[in-house]
Design a protein around this motif. Structure first.
Motif, PDB file in Angstrom:
ATOM      1  N   ASN A  20      33.554  47.051   2.156  1.00 32.12           N
ATOM      2  CA  ASN A  20      33.250  45.776   3.126  1.00 32.12           C
ATOM      3  C   ASN A  20      32.306  44.680   2.709  1.00 32.12           C
ATOM      4  O   ASN A  20      32.679  43.720   2.946  1.00 32.12           O
ATOM      5  N   PHE A  21      31.562  45.005   1.840  1.00 36.92           N
ATOM      6  CA  PHE A  21      30.739  43.877   1.234  1.00 36.92           C
ATOM      7  C   PHE A  21      31.432  43.077   0.218  1.00 36.92           C
ATOM      8  O   PHE A  21      31.568  41.803   0.430  1.00 36.92           O
ATOM      9  N   ALA A  22      32.468  43.642  -0.654  1.00 35.35           N
ATOM     10  CA  ALA A  22      33.372  43.026  -1.279  1.00 35.35           C
ATOM     11  C   ALA A  22      34.234  42.032  -0.610  1.00 35.35           C
ATOM     12  O   ALA A  22      34.572  41.035  -0.898  1.00 35.35           O
ATOM     13  N   LEU A  76      34.550  28.674  -8.488  1.00 34.19           N
ATOM     14  CA  LEU A  76      33.297  29.006  -7.703  1.00 34.19           C
ATOM     15  C   LEU A  76      33.142  30.354  -7.772  1.00 34.19           C
ATOM     16  O   LEU A  76      31.861  30.955  -8.053  1.00 34.19           O
ATOM     17  N   LEU A  77      34.467  31.423  -7.494  1.00 28.53           N
ATOM     18  CA  LEU A  77      33.876  32.653  -7.385  1.00 28.53           C
ATOM     19  C   LEU A  77      33.612  33.241  -8.737  1.00 28.53           C
ATOM     20  O   LEU A  77      32.677  34.156  -8.633  1.00 28.53           O
ATOM     21  N   PHE A  78      34.312  32.830  -9.788  1.00 27.33           N
ATOM     22  CA  PHE A  78      33.836  33.459 -11.201  1.00 27.33           C
ATOM     23  C   PHE A  78      32.538  32.884 -11.566  1.00 27.33           C
ATOM     24  O   PHE A  78      31.821  33.531 -12.157  1.00 27.33           O
ATOM     25  N   ASN A  86      23.281  40.647  -8.981  1.00 27.37           N
ATOM     26  CA  ASN A  86      23.529  41.754  -8.026  1.00 27.37           C
ATOM     27  C   ASN A  86      24.830  41.965  -7.535  1.00 27.37           C
ATOM     28  O   ASN A  86      25.134  43.018  -6.987  1.00 27.37           O
ATOM     29  N   LEU A  87      25.850  41.091  -8.005  1.00 27.89           N
ATOM     30  CA  LEU A  87      27.267  41.165  -7.461  1.00 27.89           C
ATOM     31  C   LEU A  87      27.838  42.038  -8.499  1.00 27.89           C
ATOM     32  O   LEU A  87      29.286  42.417  -8.391  1.00 27.89           O
ATOM     33  N   GLN A  88      27.312  42.496  -9.630  1.00 26.98           N
ATOM     34  CA  GLN A  88      27.957  43.201 -10.742  1.00 26.98           C
ATOM     35  C   GLN A  88      28.506  44.641 -10.496  1.00 26.98           C
ATOM     36  O   GLN A  88      29.529  45.064 -10.712  1.00 26.98           O
ATOM     37  N   ASP A  89      27.642  45.343  -9.531  1.00 23.02           N
ATOM     38  CA  ASP A  89      28.190  46.489  -8.884  1.00 23.02           C
ATOM     39  C   ASP A  89      29.317  46.315  -8.080  1.00 23.02           C
ATOM     40  O   ASP A  89      30.298  47.313  -8.136  1.00 23.02           O
ATOM     41  N   TYR A  90      29.537  45.074  -7.856  1.00 20.79           N
ATOM     42  CA  TYR A  90      30.853  44.963  -6.876  1.00 20.79           C
ATOM     43  C   TYR A  90      32.099  44.025  -7.518  1.00 20.79           C
ATOM     44  O   TYR A  90      33.127  43.818  -6.893  1.00 20.79           O
ATOM     45  N   LYS A  91      31.886  43.799  -8.869  1.00 18.03           N
ATOM     46  CA  LYS A  91      32.972  43.029  -9.333  1.00 18.03           C
ATOM     47  C   LYS A  91      34.158  43.323  -9.504  1.00 18.03           C
ATOM     48  O   LYS A  91      35.140  42.583  -9.271  1.00 18.03           O
ATOM     49  N   THR A  92      34.554  44.735  -9.642  1.00 21.51           N
ATOM     50  CA  THR A  92      35.828  45.109  -9.665  1.00 21.51           C
ATOM     51  C   THR A  92      36.501  45.101  -8.463  1.00 21.51           C
ATOM     52  O   THR A  92      37.806  44.383  -8.280  1.00 21.51           O
ATOM     53  N   ALA A  93      35.946  45.427  -7.171  1.00 25.72           N
ATOM     54  CA  ALA A  93      36.398  45.428  -5.990  1.00 25.72           C
ATOM     55  C   ALA A  93      36.674  43.889  -5.449  1.00 25.72           C
ATOM     56  O   ALA A  93      37.749  43.406  -4.808  1.00 25.72           O
TER      57      ALA A  93
END
Length: 109
Positions: A20-22, A76-78, A86-93
């Motif tokens: 949901n966060f991603a 902008l996303l990249f 702190n977004l590295q944990d969610y990078k794949t999603a």
């Protein structure tokens, strides 16, 4: 109806939270890519629908605007993925969900 209970059981609370966060992060960039271009295109396209040459030129312009806004959104996303650690944990999603941004571009009415 059948997939959600199965997926939520497999992913668990933490996995569903990451999902949901991603998805919410990508939705912001989805809004940047869309920019209300589709609504504008429908309104203005209806106005000039009888003149085929004008309509064709208008459709090309709208598609070009859509491509530019999509490229800006991806940049902008990249950039955000590179800056905010702190977004590295969610990078794949986030990268998987970012396909939605591309499909917004080709979803011209």
């Amino acid at each position: 109806m059948l997939a959600f209970p199965y997926v939520s059981r497999i992913l668990g609370a933490t996995g569903m939270g990451k999902y949901n966060f991603a998805n919410s992060i990508v939705s912001y960039f989805l809004m940047i890519a869309a920019l209300g271009i589709n609504t504008y295109a429908v309104r203005e396209g209806a106005r000039i629908r009888d003149d085929r040459k004008k309509f064709s030129n208008f459709a090309n312009q709208i598609f070009s605007y859509n491509v530019v806004s999509t490229v800006v959104s991806y940049v902008l996303l990249f950039f955000c993925l590179a800056i905010f650690k702190n977004l590295q944990d969610y990078k794949t999603a986030i990268l998987i969900f970012s396909v939605q941004v591309f499909f917004t571009t080709i979803g011209i009415e």
